[in-house]
Design a protein around this motif. Structure first.
Motif, short mmCIF file in Angstrom:
data_model
loop_
_atom_site.label_atom_id
_atom_site.label_comp_id
_atom_site.label_asym_id
_atom_site.label_seq_id
_atom_site.Cartn_x
_atom_site.Cartn_y
_atom_site.Cartn_z
N ILE A 174 -7.36 -0.74 10.68
CA ILE A 174 -5.93 -0.49 10.90
C ILE A 174 -5.10 -1.61 10.29
CG2 ILE A 174 -4.15 -0.27 12.66
CD1 ILE A 174 -6.22 1.04 14.47
N GLY A 175 -5.54 -2.85 10.50
CA GLY A 175 -4.81 -3.99 9.94
C GLY A 175 -4.73 -3.93 8.42
N ASN A 176 -5.83 -3.55 7.77
CA ASN A 176 -5.82 -3.44 6.31
C ASN A 176 -4.83 -2.37 5.84
OD1 ASN A 176 -7.77 -5.43 6.02
ND2 ASN A 176 -9.48 -3.99 6.03
N ALA A 177 -4.79 -1.27 6.57
CA ALA A 177 -3.87 -0.19 6.21
C ALA A 177 -2.41 -0.61 6.37
CB ALA A 177 -4.15 1.05 7.05
N LEU A 178 -2.16 -1.56 7.27
CA LEU A 178 -0.80 -2.02 7.52
C LEU A 178 -0.50 -3.34 6.82
CD1 LEU A 178 -0.60 -1.23 11.36
CD2 LEU A 178 0.40 0.09 9.48
N ASP A 179 -1.38 -3.78 5.90
CA ASP A 179 -1.21 -5.04 5.17
C ASP A 179 -1.11 -6.24 6.12
OD1 ASP A 179 -1.28 -3.95 2.61
OD2 ASP A 179 0.83 -3.42 2.67
N ARG A 181 0.84 -1.18 0.00
CA ARG A 181 0.00 0.00 0.00
C ARG A 181 0.88 1.23 0.00
NH1 ARG A 181 -5.31 -0.39 2.00
NH2 ARG A 181 -5.06 1.68 2.91
N PRO A 182 0.41 2.30 -0.63
CA PRO A 182 1.20 3.53 -0.57
C PRO A 182 1.32 4.03 0.86
CG PRO A 182 -0.99 3.95 -1.48
CD PRO A 182 -0.83 2.46 -1.38
N ARG A 183 2.37 4.80 1.11
CA ARG A 183 2.59 5.35 2.45
C ARG A 183 1.38 6.15 2.91
NH1 ARG A 183 7.64 6.50 4.61
NH2 ARG A 183 8.52 6.23 2.54
N GLU A 222 -5.75 -12.91 18.57
CA GLU A 222 -5.57 -11.78 19.47
C GLU A 222 -4.98 -10.62 18.68
OE1 GLU A 222 -5.72 -9.16 21.95
OE2 GLU A 222 -6.43 -11.08 22.73
N LYS A 223 -5.84 -9.72 18.22
CA LYS A 223 -5.41 -8.63 17.34
C LYS A 223 -4.64 -7.56 18.10
CE LYS A 223 -9.58 -9.36 14.57
NZ LYS A 223 -10.85 -8.77 14.12
N ARG A 224 -5.01 -7.36 19.35
CA ARG A 224 -4.43 -6.27 20.13
C ARG A 224 -2.91 -6.38 20.19
NH1 ARG A 224 -2.78 -6.14 25.30
NH2 ARG A 224 -2.69 -4.10 26.38
N ASN A 225 -2.39 -7.55 20.57
CA ASN A 225 -0.95 -7.71 20.72
C ASN A 225 -0.21 -7.57 19.40
OD1 ASN A 225 -1.28 -8.14 23.46
ND2 ASN A 225 -1.33 -10.37 23.28
N ARG A 226 -0.81 -8.07 18.33
CA ARG A 226 -0.18 -7.95 17.02
C ARG A 226 -0.10 -6.49 16.58
NH1 ARG A 226 -1.87 -11.38 12.06
NH2 ARG A 226 -0.14 -10.12 11.28
N LEU A 227 -1.16 -5.73 16.86
CA LEU A 227 -1.13 -4.32 16.50
C LEU A 227 -0.09 -3.56 17.32
CD1 LEU A 227 -4.93 -3.51 16.05
CD2 LEU A 227 -3.18 -3.61 14.27
N PHE A 228 -0.01 -3.86 18.60
CA PHE A 228 1.01 -3.23 19.43
C PHE A 228 2.41 -3.49 18.87
CE2 PHE A 228 -1.61 -2.60 23.42
CZ PHE A 228 -1.30 -1.25 23.53
N ALA A 229 2.66 -4.75 18.50
CA ALA A 229 3.98 -5.12 17.98
C ALA A 229 4.25 -4.41 16.66
CB ALA A 229 4.06 -6.64 17.80
N ARG A 230 3.22 -4.28 15.82
CA ARG A 230 3.41 -3.63 14.51
C ARG A 230 3.64 -2.13 14.66
NH1 ARG A 230 2.23 -5.25 9.29
NH2 ARG A 230 3.24 -3.77 7.89
N PHE A 231 2.94 -1.53 15.61
CA PHE A 231 3.08 -0.09 15.83
C PHE A 231 4.39 0.26 16.53
CE2 PHE A 231 -1.69 0.60 15.54
CZ PHE A 231 -1.60 1.47 14.46
N ILE A 269 -2.83 6.43 8.46
CA ILE A 269 -3.94 5.47 8.53
C ILE A 269 -5.24 6.23 8.76
CG2 ILE A 269 -4.85 3.44 9.72
CD1 ILE A 269 -1.96 2.96 10.72
N TRP A 270 -6.22 5.97 7.90
CA TRP A 270 -7.54 6.59 8.04
C TRP A 270 -8.53 5.55 8.53
CZ3 TRP A 270 -9.26 11.68 6.83
CH2 TRP A 270 -10.65 11.87 6.93
N VAL A 271 -9.21 5.85 9.64
CA VAL A 271 -10.21 4.94 10.20
C VAL A 271 -11.51 5.70 10.39
CG1 VAL A 271 -10.86 3.54 12.19
CG2 VAL A 271 -8.49 3.51 11.37
N THR A 272 -12.59 5.20 9.83
CA THR A 272 -13.92 5.77 10.05
C THR A 272 -14.57 5.02 11.21
OG1 THR A 272 -14.14 6.33 7.70
CG2 THR A 272 -16.16 6.26 9.02
N VAL A 273 -14.85 5.75 12.30
CA VAL A 273 -15.36 5.11 13.51
C VAL A 273 -16.88 5.02 13.48
CG1 VAL A 273 -15.40 5.17 16.03
CG2 VAL A 273 -13.37 5.98 14.78
N SER A 274 -17.57 6.14 13.23
CA SER A 274 -19.03 6.25 13.16
C SER A 274 -19.68 6.14 14.54
CB SER A 274 -19.64 5.23 12.20
OG SER A 274 -19.59 3.94 12.75
#
Length: 406
Positions: free
Chosen positions: A275-280, A190-192, A288-297, A258-263
């Motif tokens: 967020i995951g889609n934006a980071l491929d 994905r583009p930056r 467990e998505k939380r820990n993976r996102l922490f590690a990626r960020f 990263i753009w996230v629409t919350v609504s």
């Protein structure tokens, strides 16, 4: 060294030398074996004779080994030419089989939206080039090379060809060894910054421009980690943030935006998915998505834009590390309520103001056209703009133009 003699004559001498060296070596080893057994028996009675003979044989062996290795290698280019060409043919055919398999894998990967990796692309180009070079060598080998009007074989030309064949054989073997890849294709990155579609008005709006510039400066101020942008509904918060997002295109301010629409209906799982889609990132079911996102960020300098936030939530619960001065990350959010900004812990809160009367009228005129200038419609239009308190009192209809809201 070879002055006055034809190269062919020199090669013929080398061939004869090989035979002489071979015969002499065999004879020498036989004599050495016999001599060793005979002198061993006499070593006790006459050790001086034994030592003198062995002292003589040592330098002879060294001289033979010193000259034999380079001479044998050069003669081998000519002597083993036929075998080397056949070996080169087999190695090249195996290389071609590997190329066909990798090309098939690449074709399948491309059919599902992936792109060929650069390493594989370069390897395929090298294989194509070396196949052409091998074909040229084989063609040259099949052509008779003679001298003296065909009276004898041109050994010098065959010698040079043999030397090139050996070198090309090593190149093919090396290329075969390099043709092992962990992956032949990968998903396109994905583009930056993903540019977003937005319809900014063409008319000058100093109020909106000032607000956008204030947001831009806050996002570049290291003291501000979380920026809250608030204001009444439909005032243009999302439009402003899309323009901000697009200003980062082509810059290196952040590793990713990263753009996230919350609504209104807050869904933390959906936020994680966006967020995951934006980071491929691909999440598995019940992962467990939380820990993976922490590690990626952890090592990413990011800007996270949370659009249309209606109520506060825990960043930690989603897997978003809190931005601070050292990690140079930022979070910007749009919301209708300043209370949401406070509960989210915004370091800076920016209110999106309504347009001035003149700006609102100019924008209204741009959207609706000259129809609002007619004498029977203009008074009503001005009243509508005034009642809207600086908001745009029109929207684009499903047809071709803009219509007033009743």
């Amino acid at each position: 060294m070879y002055r006055g003699s034809h190269p062919t004559s020199y090669l013929n001498k080398l061939l004869r030398t090989e035979v002489i060296f071979t015969d002499f070596t065999a004879l020498f080893l036989s004599v050495l074996s016999f001599h060793s057994s005979a002198t061993f028996k006499n070593a006790i009675t006459c050790p001086s004779i034994h030592l003198s003979r062995m002292d003589f044989l040592g330098p002879v062996v060294q001289i033979i080994l010193f000259f034999w290795a380079p001479v044998s290698q050069q003669i081998g280019y000519l002597k083993h030419l036929n075998n080397n060409v056949e070996t080169l043919k087999k190695e090249t055919e195996e290389l071609q089989d590997k190329r066909h398999q990798i090309q098939a894998d690449v074709k399948h990967a491309i059919s599902v939206g992936k792109t060929r990796v650069r390493q594989v692309e370069n390897w395929l180009v090298d294989v194509t080039n070396i196949e052409a070079q091998v074909d040229s060598l084989r063609t040259e080998f099949e052509q008779p090379r003679t001298c003296l009007n065909g009276c004898c074989t041109n050994h010098f030309s065959r010698y040079k060809l043999g030397k090139r064949v050996v070198k090309k054989l090593k190149d093919v073997e090396n290329l075969k060894a390099k043709g092992v890849f962990d992956k032949v294709a990968e998903s396109p990155r994905r583009p930056r910054v993903l540019e977003m579609q937005t319809s900014l008005p063409r008319v000058q709006q100093s109020t909106a421009e000032e607000t956008m510039e204030e947001i831009w400066q806050c996002l570049h101020d290291e003291e501000n980690g979380l920026v809250g942008v608030y204001g009444m509904g439909e005032i243009g918060k999302t439009t402003l943030m899309k323009a901000i997002n697009n200003r980062f295109v082509g810059t290196n301010d952040f590793n990713v935006v990263i753009w996230v629409t919350v609504s209104k209906d807050l869904n933390l799982g959906l936020i994680q998915e966006q967020i995951g889609n934006a980071l491929d990132m691909k999440f598995h079911i019940n992962e467990e998505k939380r820990n993976r996102l922490f590690a990626r960020f952890k090592n990413a300098m990011y800007l996270l834009i949370l659009d249309d936030l209606w109520k506060a939530f825990s960043l930690d619960q989603v897997g978003i590390p809190k931005p601070y001065k050292q990690n140079r990350c930022k979070i910007a959010m749009t919301t209708r309520s300043i209370e949401v900004c406070n509960k989210m812990g915004a370091d800076k809160k920016i209110r999106v103001k309504t347009l001035t009367g003149e700006e609102a009228w100019n924008l209204f005129y741009e959207r609706c056209g000259d129809v609002v200038l007619s004498s029977d419609i203009r008074p009503v239009a001005e009243k509508v703009v005034e009642e809207c308190s600086g908001l745009t009192p029109c929207h684009q209809d499903s047809g071709t133009g803009y219509v007033l809201q009743g």
